[in-house]
Design an enzyme around this catalytic site. Sequence first.
Site: not given
Length: 561
Positions: A21, A23, A25, A29, A98, A199, A255, A329-330
Site C-alpha cells: 500500500d 498511500n 488507505d 495498489d 488476468d 479465469d 485456469e 490467491h485461491d
Amino acid sequence: MDKQWWKESVVYQIYPRSFYDSNGDGIGDIKGIISKLDYLTELGINVVWLSPVYESPNDDNGYDISDYKAIMDDFGTMEDWDQLLDEMHKRGIKLVMDLVVNHTSDEHHWFAESRSSKDNPYRDYYIWRPGKGDEPPTDWIASFGGSAWEYDKKTDEYFLHMFSRKQPDLNWENEQVRQDVYEMMRFWLDKGVDGFRMDVINMISKKEILPSCDAYQKGDAEAEAYQFNLPGVHDYLREMNEEVLSKYDIMTVGECPKVTPEEAIKYTAVERQELNMVFQFEHMGLDKHKGRPKWELKELELRDLKNNLSKWQEELANSGWNSLYWSNHDQPRTVSRFGDDTHYHRESATMLATLLHMMKGTPYIYQGEEIGMTNIHFDSIEDYRDIETLNHYREMVEEKGMRPVDIMPAIYVKSRDNARTPMQWSAEEKAGFTTGTPWIDVNPNYQNINVEQALEDKDSIFHYYKKLIQLRRQHEVIVYGKYQLLDADHPSVFAYERELNGDQLIVICNFYGEETTFDLGNRKAAEVVISNYANELPASDEIKLRPYEAIVYRLDNNSRM
C-alpha cells in the site's frame, strides 16, 4: 524441442490488494507494486501475473469486473498502470493480466442493458431462462453455494451465475459477446501486455439442459460434463487464438478445473492453436475426500501426490506443457498445508520449492511463498473477507445449526483468505504493508517472517528460491529434460530423475519430519546442485535424509535413466 520464452520463465503472482500500500488507505495498489519491482528483480523472476485491477464493485475481490478497460480506484489510475508496465519492461519483466470472461459483474453496462428488457440488444449477452413455476429453471448450485440461478423481477426470468449472484455468466454462443471480448483483449495487448491468465476458461461453454444438483454434489461425472470442458470451449479458444492470440508473442495459461491430462493436451498442444498451458487442480484436491466439498479435510497421501504429479509430467511430456504451482490467491499457504510451519519452517518450505521447481513445466510463485508466509488463524469469522468462506460459515452455522467451533478448523486450513493476508515486508507495525488500517489483518508472525529479514539472511527461504530460479536459467535439463519417477512406493521420499542429452539430475525430497533413507542404486553423484541442508557427495548408495531434506545431485556420465 520447441523452445519458448514462457517455458523458460518463472512467474510471480501478485494479488494487488495485499501486496503493498503506497498511500496509507490499507489497500495495496499499483504504485505500491512499482515501488517493489527491484525486489522482484532481486528474486530473479521474469514474468508477473497480476490479479485483476479492473473496475469492480469487489464482490469477489476483483473477479467481478464492471469495466474491462478501466482501473479500480482502489488500485490507482490507468496512468499508474502504464508506468507499471513501462517499469517492468525496463527490468526485463513481462506482465500477464488476468482475463475474466466467463462472467462479468452485474454492474457491467452489458448486464444493466441485458436485464432492462427481454428485447434489449444485450439481452442475449447473458444466459436467461424462465422459471419452473416458483422454482429456478434447474436446481444447479453455484460454486460459492446456493442456486446458480438468480430471479430478476423486472423481466420475470432467471440469469445464470456459476459463482456469486453478482457475477452473471456471459453467453459465449453469442458471436457479438465473443467479438467484444476479443476487442477488449486487443486493447490490452496493444498497450503492451505480455499475455493472459484466463479465469475458469474451460467453463465458458454451457449446455442447454443442466443436471440436478444431487448429481453435482456427489461429484457425478455426468454432472461435471455439463459444466467443464464442453466441446464448444475448444471452438471458442481456437477462434480466440486465430483472431487475437496468434497475432502477438505472448503467454497464455487457462485456469481449468476438472481438466485431465488428455483434455489438457487438447488445450495446449501446439498444433491445436489454443493455449500455451493450463492450471489443473488434481493435486490440489488430494487433501480432500473425492467428490466432497473442500472443507471436508483428509491427510495428503504422498503416494497419491507422486502418482498424480508424475501422471501429468509423463502424459504431457511430448505434447502440451505443464504449469507448476503449489500456491495462488485461491489456495492455502503451501508450507502450512503440505509442510511444517512450526518446527521445520525453512526446511519444509525449501523442500516443497525444490520438488516443484525441478520438474518440467513453468513454475509459479505466489507472493509471500518465497519467504514462507503461513496460514492465518483469525479468532472470529468477522475477521474473514472471502465470500466463499463467509458463505460456507453462514450455510453451516446459520442454516444448518452447526457450532462455530466445529466449522472454524476447516476454515483455518482451507480458507482462501490464508493467501490474502498482507505481504509481510518488515517487522514494523502492520508488517510494513501499510501506514493505515489494512483491509484484512496481517498475520501476527510478521515479526519473524518478513522480506527484510529474509534478504539479510543468506540461508533464508528467499535466497533458496533465488538459487532455484538461477539454476533453471543455467541448466536446460531443468526446463526441457525428460522426467522419471523413482521408487514410487517409498513411503516418505519423492524422488525423480531429469535427463537431457546425457545431462542427468536426481531430485530427492524427504516429504516428512522424520529421518529416513533412500537408495541411489547404481547411480553415482558427481555434484551437489542444491540442497536445503549442508551436504557433500554420498559415500555409499544409501543416503540418510534429515527431516524435510531436499537434495539435487548431478549424476556422472555412467548413470543413465
